[in-house]
Motif scaffolding. Structure first.
Motif, PDB file in Angstrom:
ATOM      1  N   CYS A 158       0.820  -1.218   0.000  1.00 23.74           N
ATOM      2  CA  CYS A 158       0.000   0.000   0.000  1.00 23.74           C
ATOM      3  C   CYS A 158       0.849   1.261   0.000  1.00 23.74           C
ATOM      4  O   CYS A 158       0.507   2.258  -0.642  1.00 23.74           O
ATOM      5  CB  CYS A 158      -0.926   0.002   1.222  1.00 23.74           C
ATOM      6  N   ARG A 159       1.956   1.251   0.741  1.00 30.44           N
ATOM      7  CA  ARG A 159       2.764   2.470   0.876  1.00 30.44           C
ATOM      8  C   ARG A 159       3.338   2.908  -0.465  1.00 30.44           C
ATOM      9  O   ARG A 159       3.172   4.060  -0.877  1.00 30.44           O
ATOM     10  CB  ARG A 159       3.886   2.227   1.891  1.00 30.44           C
ATOM     11  N   ARG A 160       4.016   2.017  -1.159  1.00 35.09           N
ATOM     12  CA  ARG A 160       4.622   2.388  -2.438  1.00 35.09           C
ATOM     13  C   ARG A 160       3.552   2.756  -3.468  1.00 35.09           C
ATOM     14  O   ARG A 160       3.731   3.693  -4.262  1.00 35.09           O
ATOM     15  CB  ARG A 160       5.475   1.233  -2.958  1.00 35.09           C
ATOM     16  N   THR A 161       2.454   2.009  -3.471  1.00 31.75           N
ATOM     17  CA  THR A 161       1.379   2.292  -4.426  1.00 31.75           C
ATOM     18  C   THR A 161       0.834   3.692  -4.235  1.00 31.75           C
ATOM     19  O   THR A 161       0.615   4.433  -5.198  1.00 31.75           O
ATOM     20  CB  THR A 161       0.246   1.262  -4.264  1.00 31.75           C
TER      21      THR A 161
ATOM     22  N   MET B 211      -4.481   4.859  -7.449  1.00 28.84           N
ATOM     23  CA  MET B 211      -3.377   4.259  -6.715  1.00 28.84           C
ATOM     24  C   MET B 211      -3.226   4.866  -5.325  1.00 28.84           C
ATOM     25  O   MET B 211      -2.656   4.232  -4.433  1.00 28.84           O
ATOM     26  CB  MET B 211      -2.076   4.420  -7.501  1.00 28.84           C
ATOM     27  N   ALA B 212      -3.695   6.082  -5.133  1.00 26.53           N
ATOM     28  CA  ALA B 212      -3.633   6.693  -3.800  1.00 26.53           C
ATOM     29  C   ALA B 212      -4.887   6.413  -2.987  1.00 26.53           C
ATOM     30  O   ALA B 212      -4.824   6.296  -1.761  1.00 26.53           O
ATOM     31  CB  ALA B 212      -3.422   8.203  -3.927  1.00 26.53           C
ATOM     32  N   TYR B 213      -6.035   6.282  -3.668  1.00 26.33           N
ATOM     33  CA  TYR B 213      -7.313   6.154  -2.953  1.00 26.33           C
ATOM     34  C   TYR B 213      -7.521   4.767  -2.359  1.00 26.33           C
ATOM     35  O   TYR B 213      -7.834   4.625  -1.166  1.00 26.33           O
ATOM     36  CB  TYR B 213      -8.453   6.502  -3.904  1.00 26.33           C
TER      37      TYR B 213
ATOM     38  N   GLN C  36      -3.269  23.449  -7.761  1.00 26.31           N
ATOM     39  CA  GLN C  36      -3.868  22.216  -7.258  1.00 26.31           C
ATOM     40  C   GLN C  36      -2.914  21.029  -7.440  1.00 26.31           C
ATOM     41  O   GLN C  36      -2.868  20.122  -6.603  1.00 26.31           O
ATOM     42  CB  GLN C  36      -5.187  21.941  -7.968  1.00 26.31           C
ATOM     43  N   GLY C  37      -2.149  21.041  -8.525  1.00 27.17           N
ATOM     44  CA  GLY C  37      -1.159  19.992  -8.730  1.00 27.17           C
ATOM     45  C   GLY C  37      -0.089  19.992  -7.654  1.00 27.17           C
ATOM     46  O   GLY C  37       0.351  18.932  -7.195  1.00 27.17           O
ATOM     47  N   ALA C  38       0.326  21.201  -7.234  1.00 21.50           N
ATOM     48  CA  ALA C  38       1.316  21.285  -6.156  1.00 21.50           C
ATOM     49  C   ALA C  38       0.730  20.794  -4.838  1.00 21.50           C
ATOM     50  O   ALA C  38       1.386  20.070  -4.072  1.00 21.50           O
ATOM     51  CB  ALA C  38       1.799  22.723  -6.019  1.00 21.50           C
ATOM     52  N   VAL C  39      -0.522  21.156  -4.572  1.00 23.78           N
ATOM     53  CA  VAL C  39      -1.175  20.706  -3.343  1.00 23.78           C
ATOM     54  C   VAL C  39      -1.296  19.177  -3.320  1.00 23.78           C
ATOM     55  O   VAL C  39      -1.157  18.546  -2.264  1.00 23.78           O
ATOM     56  CB  VAL C  39      -2.564  21.371  -3.208  1.00 23.78           C
ATOM     57  N   SER C  40      -1.528  18.578  -4.477  1.00 22.40           N
ATOM     58  CA  SER C  40      -1.742  17.127  -4.545  1.00 22.40           C
ATOM     59  C   SER C  40      -0.493  16.325  -4.218  1.00 22.40           C
ATOM     60  O   SER C  40      -0.579  15.123  -3.955  1.00 22.40           O
ATOM     61  CB  SER C  40      -2.236  16.736  -5.947  1.00 22.40           C
ATOM     62  N   LEU C  41       0.676  16.963  -4.217  1.00 25.74           N
ATOM     63  CA  LEU C  41       1.896  16.248  -3.843  1.00 25.74           C
ATOM     64  C   LEU C  41       1.859  15.783  -2.392  1.00 25.74           C
ATOM     65  O   LEU C  41       2.635  14.904  -1.995  1.00 25.74           O
ATOM     66  CB  LEU C  41       3.125  17.136  -4.081  1.00 25.74           C
ATOM     67  N   ASN C  42       0.966  16.371  -1.597  1.00 26.43           N
ATOM     68  CA  ASN C  42       0.830  15.913  -0.212  1.00 26.43           C
ATOM     69  C   ASN C  42       0.322  14.477  -0.129  1.00 26.43           C
ATOM     70  O   ASN C  42       0.400  13.856   0.943  1.00 26.43           O
ATOM     71  CB  ASN C  42      -0.123  16.839   0.550  1.00 26.43           C
ATOM     72  N   LEU C  43      -0.194  13.947  -1.232  1.00 30.50           N
ATOM     73  CA  LEU C  43      -0.586  12.537  -1.245  1.00 30.50           C
ATOM     74  C   LEU C  43       0.607  11.616  -0.996  1.00 30.50           C
ATOM     75  O   LEU C  43       0.454  10.532  -0.432  1.00 30.50           O
ATOM     76  CB  LEU C  43      -1.239  12.185  -2.586  1.00 30.50           C
ATOM     77  N   CYS C  44       1.796  12.059  -1.413  1.00 37.83           N
ATOM     78  CA  CYS C  44       2.997  11.253  -1.173  1.00 37.83           C
ATOM     79  C   CYS C  44       3.291  11.158   0.321  1.00 37.83           C
ATOM     80  O   CYS C  44       3.724  10.109   0.821  1.00 37.83           O
ATOM     81  CB  CYS C  44       4.182  11.852  -1.914  1.00 37.83           C
ATOM     82  N   VAL C  45       3.049  12.254   1.038  1.00 45.64           N
ATOM     83  CA  VAL C  45       3.236  12.235   2.492  1.00 45.64           C
ATOM     84  C   VAL C  45       2.233  11.281   3.131  1.00 45.64           C
ATOM     85  O   VAL C  45       2.582  10.500   4.028  1.00 45.64           O
ATOM     86  CB  VAL C  45       3.075  13.653   3.068  1.00 45.64           C
ATOM     87  N   CYS C  46       0.984  11.338   2.676  1.00 46.16           N
ATOM     88  CA  CYS C  46      -0.034  10.424   3.203  1.00 46.16           C
ATOM     89  C   CYS C  46       0.353   8.977   2.943  1.00 46.16           C
ATOM     90  O   CYS C  46       0.171   8.105   3.805  1.00 46.16           O
ATOM     91  CB  CYS C  46      -1.390  10.731   2.563  1.00 46.16           C
TER      92      CYS C  46
ATOM     93  N   ALA D  19       3.373   7.804   2.672  1.00 43.64           N
ATOM     94  CA  ALA D  19       4.503   7.427   3.522  1.00 43.64           C
ATOM     95  C   ALA D  19       4.062   7.017   4.919  1.00 43.64           C
ATOM     96  O   ALA D  19       4.763   6.266   5.607  1.00 43.64           O
ATOM     97  CB  ALA D  19       5.487   8.593   3.609  1.00 43.64           C
ATOM     98  N   LEU D  20       2.908   7.492   5.363  1.00 43.65           N
ATOM     99  CA  LEU D  20       2.394   7.142   6.686  1.00 43.65           C
ATOM    100  C   LEU D  20       1.761   5.746   6.733  1.00 43.65           C
ATOM    101  O   LEU D  20       1.474   5.240   7.817  1.00 43.65           O
ATOM    102  CB  LEU D  20       1.345   8.164   7.136  1.00 43.65           C
TER     103      LEU D  20
END
Length: 515
Positions: free
Chosen positions: A99-102, A143-145, A198-208, A210-211
């Motif tokens: 799940c993390r890498r995906t 892949m994030a959802y 909005q594209g820049a804001v969406s990079l926070n998905l990578c932080v999510c 990683a958790l």
């Protein structure tokens, strides 16, 4: 056939008698589990919230490209639909990579899609960048959802409905926040620059992503710290073998003690060569080991994914789950259509000024938050059946869809939107219902199928409503037809248990007659 969800959440350890004993995992229903809820919450804000706010961009695209409402609505429907349709394929990624890498890869692709869409020159360009090839929703959002939903299900057992309810309230918060944000950004910077931001804001998905720490070594293809086990040969053993072999060769070449003096000068150079050769061999060994582990992981993930869909343990042999799929095919469009077309509907009813003060989509979003939490808490009560709560919420939502076209005032529309928002809180119960049907072991594959069916519904719903308007100059018929299809889906859920009861009664009767 399916593993019960009660089997998950325990680590197997060897006792002195070499028997397997069960030890409760410390993070089940507590500890890092709440970080999973927080991570999933922000994923829902950034993905589902932004999708539900696409009605703002839909108005901008109508003005920019001067295309029909039916054609323009395909952009939003592709955005929502394809994200969910790829669910079964994302299950393969989860089985293979974890799940993390995906989720991290999905965050990168999601951001890429927003940025590329800012360069759109026509609606057809948006079809590709915002819905398909660029990965924004084909593999980015999906892949994030899906990992965000699956990880919450893995970390909770006693309070599953509440945990899913809290995490999926991000959809409501996100719809409210993203609607306000996109309106402000479009007004201040234009819709193209709004998509850049909005594209820049969406990079926070990578932080999510990683958790999303794996629960146990075997749960997610990783060990608890997210690293693969290392099986490196002891350095001294390899070195000793090589050095002994080289020493023997050196003695053979020397041939006798007379050559010792000449070989002493070459000792430092030979030592350096030995170290370089040793490092090269170890790098090659690690590379081969990594490739071997990756190959085995891919093969194992594909085998599990394939057996879940097409093998002997196929999910499609569960008839109640098949009925659930038919429900998902018809249900989601009734929820999506208002979000995409309400901004245009209030313009037709001359309610723009009131809607600008407090948008109807924001009313749905805010009440949606409370609906998910309340329904999650109620469903977790020991005396309440999750299925009963789920079905009652569905009936309330379909009734609201039928009433919506009859409202032509802002107050009337606001009340119906509040009902839609609260009753649609049953979305938080969907992972729980799915898990009850197939077990936690098959949750990733099963929920992938359900959101795929929802995606087909979301994909076809908004364009259908737009085409109905282009023909009749009204949105009323689109709500009536989508409501009827929704009722058909609910009937599938109700008929299947009745059939099972009849078959069980018939079997008991036949057994009694044979006796």
């Amino acid at each position: 056939m399916y593993t019960s969800h009660e089997d998950i959440g325990y680590d197997f350890e060897d006792d002195p008698k070499d028997k397997k004993t069960l030890k409760p995992h410390p993070d089940i229903d507590g500890g890092w589990a709440w970080m999973m809820v927080l991570s999933s919450f922000f994923v829902h804000i950034l993905i589902m919230g932004s999708q539900m706010a696409l009605g703002v961009l839909n108005v901008e695209w109508l003005e920019e490209f001067h295309q029909s409402r039916g054609l323009t609505a395909w952009v939003s429907s592709l955005s929502m639909g394809v994200t969910l349709i790829v669910g079964p394929f994302i299950g393969l990624f989860i089985n293979t990579c974890g799940c993390r890498r995906t989720a991290i890869i999905g965050g990168l692709l999601n951001s890429l899609g927003w940025v590329l869409s800012a360069y759109a020159v026509n609606v057809y360009y948006l079809f590709i960048t915002f819905g398909l090839a660029a990965g924004k929703h084909c593999f980015g959002s999906g892949m994030a959802y899906l990992p965000a939903v699956v990880m919450v299900g893995r970390y909770f057992q006693k309070r599953r409905a509440l945990a899913q309810g809290l995490s999926t309230t991000g959809t409501g918060f996100g719809t409210f926040l993203m609607t306000v944000l996109l309106k402000y950004l479009c007004a201040e910077y234009g819709w193209r620059n709004a998509m850049f931001i909005q594209g820049a804001v969406s990079l926070n998905l990578c932080v999510c992503g990683a958790l999303m720490r794996p629960l146990s070594p075997g749960m997610d293809g990783d060990d608890p710290e997210g690293k693969a086990p290392h099986h490196v040969l002891p350095a001294h053993s390899t070195e000793s073998v090589r050095s002994s072999g080289q020493l023997g060769d050196a003695e053979e070449k020397r041939g006798g003690p007379g050559t010792e003096d000449s070989s002493l000068g070459d000792a430092p150079a030979q030592a350096c060569q030995e170290k370089a050769a040793h490092r090269k061999d170890m790098c090659a060994f690690r590379l081969l080991k990594t490739v071997s582990q990756l190959t085995m992981r891919v093969r194992r993930g594909f085998r599990d994914w394939y057996s879940g869909y097409f093998g002997t343990a196929s999910l499609f042999t569960n008839r109640m789950f098949v009925a659930f799929i038919f429900w998902a095919l018809f249900a989601y469009s009734s929820f999506v259509i208002p979000f995409i077309h309400l901004p245009e509907i209030v313009n037709l009813y001359n309610l723009s000024e009131q809607n600008d003060v407090f948008p109807l989509t924001s009313i749905i979003a805010i009440v949606h938050i409370f609906g998910k939490v309340v329904l999650g808490v109620v469903a977790d009560l020991p005396c309440i059946s999750v299925w009963n709560v789920f079905l009652m919420a569905n009936f309330t939502l379909v009734l609201s869809i039928f009433i919506l076209p009859l409202m032509h005032t802002y107050a009337g529309l606001a009340v119906i939107c509040a009902l839609i928002g609260f009753s649609s809180g049953y979305f938080s119960l969907m992972p729980v219902v799915t898990e009850d049907l197939v077990g936690i072991e098959h949750l990733a594959n099963a929920y992938g199928i359900i959101i795929c069916a929802n995606g087909i519904s979301a994909l076809l719903g908004p364009p259908f409503a737009g085409w109905i308007y282009d023909i009749t100059q009204k949105y009323d018929f689109s709500f009536y037809i989508s409501g009827l299809l929704y009722m058909v889906g609910i009937l599938f859920l109700l008929i299947q248990p009745c059939i099972q009861i009849i078959e069980q009664s018939r079997k008991k009767y036949m057994d009694g007659a044979n006796v």
